[in-house]
Design a protein around this motif. Structure first.
Motif, mmCIF file in Angstrom:
data_model
loop_
_atom_site.group_PDB
_atom_site.id
_atom_site.type_symbol
_atom_site.label_atom_id
_atom_site.label_comp_id
_atom_site.label_asym_id
_atom_site.label_seq_id
_atom_site.Cartn_x
_atom_site.Cartn_y
_atom_site.Cartn_z
ATOM 1 N N ALA A 246 34.194 70.326 6.976
ATOM 2 C CA ALA A 246 33.499 71.133 5.973
ATOM 3 C C ALA A 246 32.019 70.794 5.979
ATOM 4 C CB ALA A 246 34.096 70.899 4.598
ATOM 5 N N GLN A 247 31.202 71.721 5.469
ATOM 6 C CA GLN A 247 29.760 71.504 5.389
ATOM 7 C C GLN A 247 29.303 71.450 3.931
ATOM 8 O OE1 GLN A 247 27.837 74.522 7.772
ATOM 9 N NE2 GLN A 247 28.367 73.514 9.700
ATOM 10 N N PHE A 248 28.138 70.837 3.750
ATOM 11 C CA PHE A 248 27.517 70.685 2.436
ATOM 12 C C PHE A 248 28.444 69.953 1.450
ATOM 13 C CE2 PHE A 248 25.803 74.649 4.308
ATOM 14 C CZ PHE A 248 24.497 74.223 4.497
ATOM 15 N N VAL A 249 29.111 68.941 1.973
ATOM 16 C CA VAL A 249 29.988 68.108 1.140
ATOM 17 C C VAL A 249 29.144 67.021 0.488
ATOM 18 C CG1 VAL A 249 31.988 66.579 1.097
ATOM 19 C CG2 VAL A 249 31.935 68.549 2.653
ATOM 20 N N THR B 74 24.753 59.931 -0.412
ATOM 21 C CA THR B 74 25.231 58.552 -0.494
ATOM 22 C C THR B 74 25.995 58.330 -1.789
ATOM 23 O OG1 THR B 74 24.552 56.221 -0.458
ATOM 24 C CG2 THR B 74 23.072 57.761 -1.545
ATOM 25 N N CYS B 75 27.026 57.511 -1.736
ATOM 26 C CA CYS B 75 27.835 57.222 -2.926
ATOM 27 C C CYS B 75 28.474 55.846 -2.772
ATOM 28 C CB CYS B 75 28.911 58.288 -3.111
ATOM 29 S SG CYS B 75 29.730 58.229 -4.733
ATOM 30 N N LEU B 76 28.569 55.144 -3.881
ATOM 31 C CA LEU B 76 29.045 53.756 -3.894
ATOM 32 C C LEU B 76 30.135 53.603 -4.949
ATOM 33 C CD1 LEU B 76 28.259 50.755 -2.887
ATOM 34 C CD2 LEU B 76 26.964 50.631 -5.002
ATOM 35 N N GLY C 123 22.599 66.623 8.734
ATOM 36 C CA GLY C 123 21.721 67.437 7.900
ATOM 37 C C GLY C 123 22.447 68.457 7.062
ATOM 38 N N LEU C 124 23.597 68.922 7.512
ATOM 39 C CA LEU C 124 24.364 69.926 6.776
ATOM 40 C C LEU C 124 25.454 69.307 5.897
ATOM 41 C CD1 LEU C 124 24.772 72.665 9.557
ATOM 42 C CD2 LEU C 124 23.100 72.572 7.687
#
Length: 237
Positions: free
Chosen positions: A212-215, A184-186, A205-206
């Motif tokens: 892309a994954q693990f972003v 999460t980002c604000l 979950g990834l």
């Protein structure tokens, strides 16, 4: 704070000078000097007033020390800081549902989204919010009159380093306290239409985002904000 009310102006009371009267049956020769004196006095006062007007005009024309206290129309019309006004006198809050097109959200996240009723808030003067979701992310945009100091004191949020293309001197970037997955980002902006923020939550979950994954959420928000930025209100308060 109470609303301003015009002052009650006092009555404009003026005294009228009453010239002394003489009886018609008295000594008429004794009354004449009084009339002459009164006439000369009035003429003298009129001459002084005329001289004063001329001197005042000369002083203004010569650029004397006399200064005007009248506020110029330009100065009177200059906008102030809306955050200094009482809540009820501030401008309308930014409405992201009306002002941010869904196409900007979809361009930012790289795929189609749907409006979310559960993320929508419509409380004029208090909170205006809108949300868009798909299977990878939830994007929320909202506005309120919550101040910068209130956000910094909010223990549910943690400020992170300000960096990236969308960061400027208006911005404040925060994450939820205890978020160990970077999901999460604000991004906050303090504008003339309230504190406007855009939040991105990665829901897979990834940590999948745009193929892309693990972003990390802040990296995803950085990319998603680019087409949204033109719709954020101006101002830096």
């Amino acid at each position: 704070m109470s609303a301003y009310r015009p002052d009650d102006a006092p009555s404009d009371l003026r005294r009228r000078d009453l010239a002394p009267r003489t009886s018609g049956r008295g000594n008429r020769s004794a009354a004449r000097p009084v009339v002459q004196v009164v006439g000369k006095s009035r003429a003298f006062v009129a001459a002084l007033v005329a001289a004063g007007v001329v001197l005042s005009g000369c002083a203004s024309a010569d650029g004397g020390e006399e200064t005007s206290t009248t506020t110029s129309p330009a100065a009177a019309g200059e906008p102030g800081n809306p955050w200094d006004l009482p809540i009820e006198q501030r401008p309308a809050l930014f409405d992201p549902c009306a002002e941010i097109p869904v196409e900007a959200i979809e361009e930012g996240v790289g795929k189609a989204v749907e409006p979310s009723e559960s993320l929508t808030r419509h409380r004029p003067g208090r909170l205006m919010g809108c949300g868009w979701i798909n299977e990878e992310v939830h994007v929320t945009a909202a506005s309120s009159w919550k101040s910068r100091s209130d956000y910094l004191a909010d223990q549910s949020l943690v400020r992170v380093a300000d960096s990236g293309a969308v960061q400027d001197d208006r911005g404040l970037r925060m994450v939820e306290f205890g978020d160990r997955t970077d999901s999460t980002c604000l991004q906050l902006f303090f504008t003339g239409s309230g504190a406007v923020w855009v939040k991105l939550d990665i829901v897979t979950g990834l940590g999948r985002f745009r193929g892309a994954q693990f972003v990390k959420a802040c990296d995803a928000l950085e990319e998603a904000m680019v087409p949204i930025m033109p719709y954020i209100p101006e101002g830096n308060f």
